[in-house]
Design a protein around this motif. Sequence first.
Motif: not given
Length: 710
Positions: A78-86, A119-120, A124-127
Amino acid sequence: MLNPIWSIKRFINPYLLVFLFAFDPCFAQITKVNELLPRLKQTMPDTARLSLLKQLSTAYSSVDPEKKFYYANVYKALAQKLNNHEAVADSYVQMGISYGIRSKIDSALFYFNLGYNHAKKYGFELTAGRALANIGFAYNRLDDNREAITNYFQALAIYKKIGYELGANQCYTNIGAIYYDMDKNEIARSYFNQALAGYTKSKNDMGIASALYSVGNCYLADHQDEQAIEYYNRSLAIRQKLGDLNGIGLARMGLGRAYTHQKKYAAALTSLDSALKNMRTLGDKYVEANVLNSIADVYNDSKDYAKAIEYGTQALNISRAIKAKGVGNESMDKLVTAYKNKGDLKNAFYYQTQYLLSKDSMQEEKMLKDITLIEMNRVRSENAGLEKDNQDIAAKNSDYLDKINKYSTVIIATSIVLASAILLLGVLYRRNQTKQATNKLLVKQKEEIAAINNELAMLNEEINAQMELSTAQNIELERLNDVKNKFFSIVSHDLRSPLSTLQTLLAVYREGDMDEKELGDLLVKLEDTILSTGTFLDNLLEWSKNQLEGMKINPVDIDIKSIIDENIHLFETKIGLKNLQVSNAAKADTMAFADQDMINLVIRNLLSNSIKFCKASDSIVFNAEVNGNRTIISISDTGPGISRDEADKLFSLEHTLSTGTQGEKGNHLGLILCKDMITQNKGNIWFKTEPGKGTTFWFDLPNRKNNTKA
């Protein structure tokens, strides 16, 4: 004796388990799962569903790691579908945690690295920091301290940069724990003090108490008992304020050990009894066993050996129940000390033997873990090479797509030019000529496009072939690793066990204090151990020669009855010791045409196995008869028989014989070697077994030189 500081390393830091540092107890997570699952069936926006899937994957961590992986995978899709890379990067970390909980560290590392790289890439530094911290923990589980510390420092740098103090303090604690395991107590203490300063700054009482306890452990390891007591008391005061029963128990256990060092036995017992009560209330069997060992230490030091035996035995029983070998070894060491000082050499010898066998088993597990780490690094290096090849192929595909786009632009431009020419000239003849030229050009371009498509198809086939090859190689590597690990386990166990027994027997003999009967029993055990070890080494030598050089046979006419009699004579002591009835019903002059040394080894192995698994008064009968141009030899016993599962894999490395009636270990290579040697001598081997009634093995051989057909 064991170092008493070793057993406290398990408690150096409750935050070390970065896989689980954010999870509630299991019963709370079950409640959370039951709350979230019905909501998953409701209609909601994709963004809300994404958050729900993340919570569900997290909640399953302490309930069902396999379902955690399933929901983490749905979360990633679902994250890939929403383009939510974090969220994509976070889902990879969740998948790695699922494998880490199940102790599949190589798979965990694969997904943690995917999460870190993603993440790099998108910043997304925290992840990225969380992924690195988990990678560090995975390498720590594999005892690769260099890689573990490297990844913890990278995570620490990220946490400092973004101001994530809790993560930074956890990294300080994890790094300190590694140095503590390496007995670098001063360095470890410096990191624990940094964690203490961080938790103090953020007013995190639980973290402060944990850091104080860890610093106290370092002082205790350096025998600075007064400083250790000071830090344990400070930790205890905070734990009591928070009502943290587990932390209170750990602090009191530390105080008890420090008081034991100072020979303040009454104060030590008071603290340890309080710690024991807390751990029994919480049901923490691991810590309970460690507290019991500490109490046994107090009684050993104060020469109350009966009490030491009582508490050491309790600790050993618990450690065996929860399969904690390290704690069990410590318990056996304390029992050896108590029984020896009490003058009970029989029990001292027994627990010393058990301790040596357990220690060998742990060394074997560490060796296999080291081999696994080497193989995993090699496979990871090969996979990196394959990934680079795939990237090169993808780059080529991109170039071809660019060419296709160029040709499409040319086609459009040509069409516009032709249309303009038609409108300007207005001549039908010219129009037809132009159209013909255009058609030819289109055909040519179509052919070029078709050729490009064919090349793309070939490249795709090559990619698929490489992926299939990679999968097949990974499967083959896993199979070979299983066979190799099984072989190492057989060799190390079957060779170390008799040598450990021999070492222990000689140690008891060297200490003296035994009468003539005990000396006689000791010599019988020595003879049996040497005979068993010799048989195993014969098998190992023949098996190794077979693997390296191939079997070389020298067939001659041999007398089967004589060979059977020689082997029965070889085992006379063991047969008498177990009171077995062994007979040779083979007729005189029963001949076969085969390699005498090989058949001698086959009969010795079959007789050795029957003796090991028969009980007193059981019978073993040899027979041999001529049937046409074949000689059939059999050995029957009235032992326990062989189970159906074991019978199916009796002649393979997967087979593991059970323990004999007097604790003897079965010979893993013996039956494999028997089958190979019988086959090389143009024969067959088979068996019939009935659990509870006994087993019969038969093998046949040619009885004449010109008979080579089995």
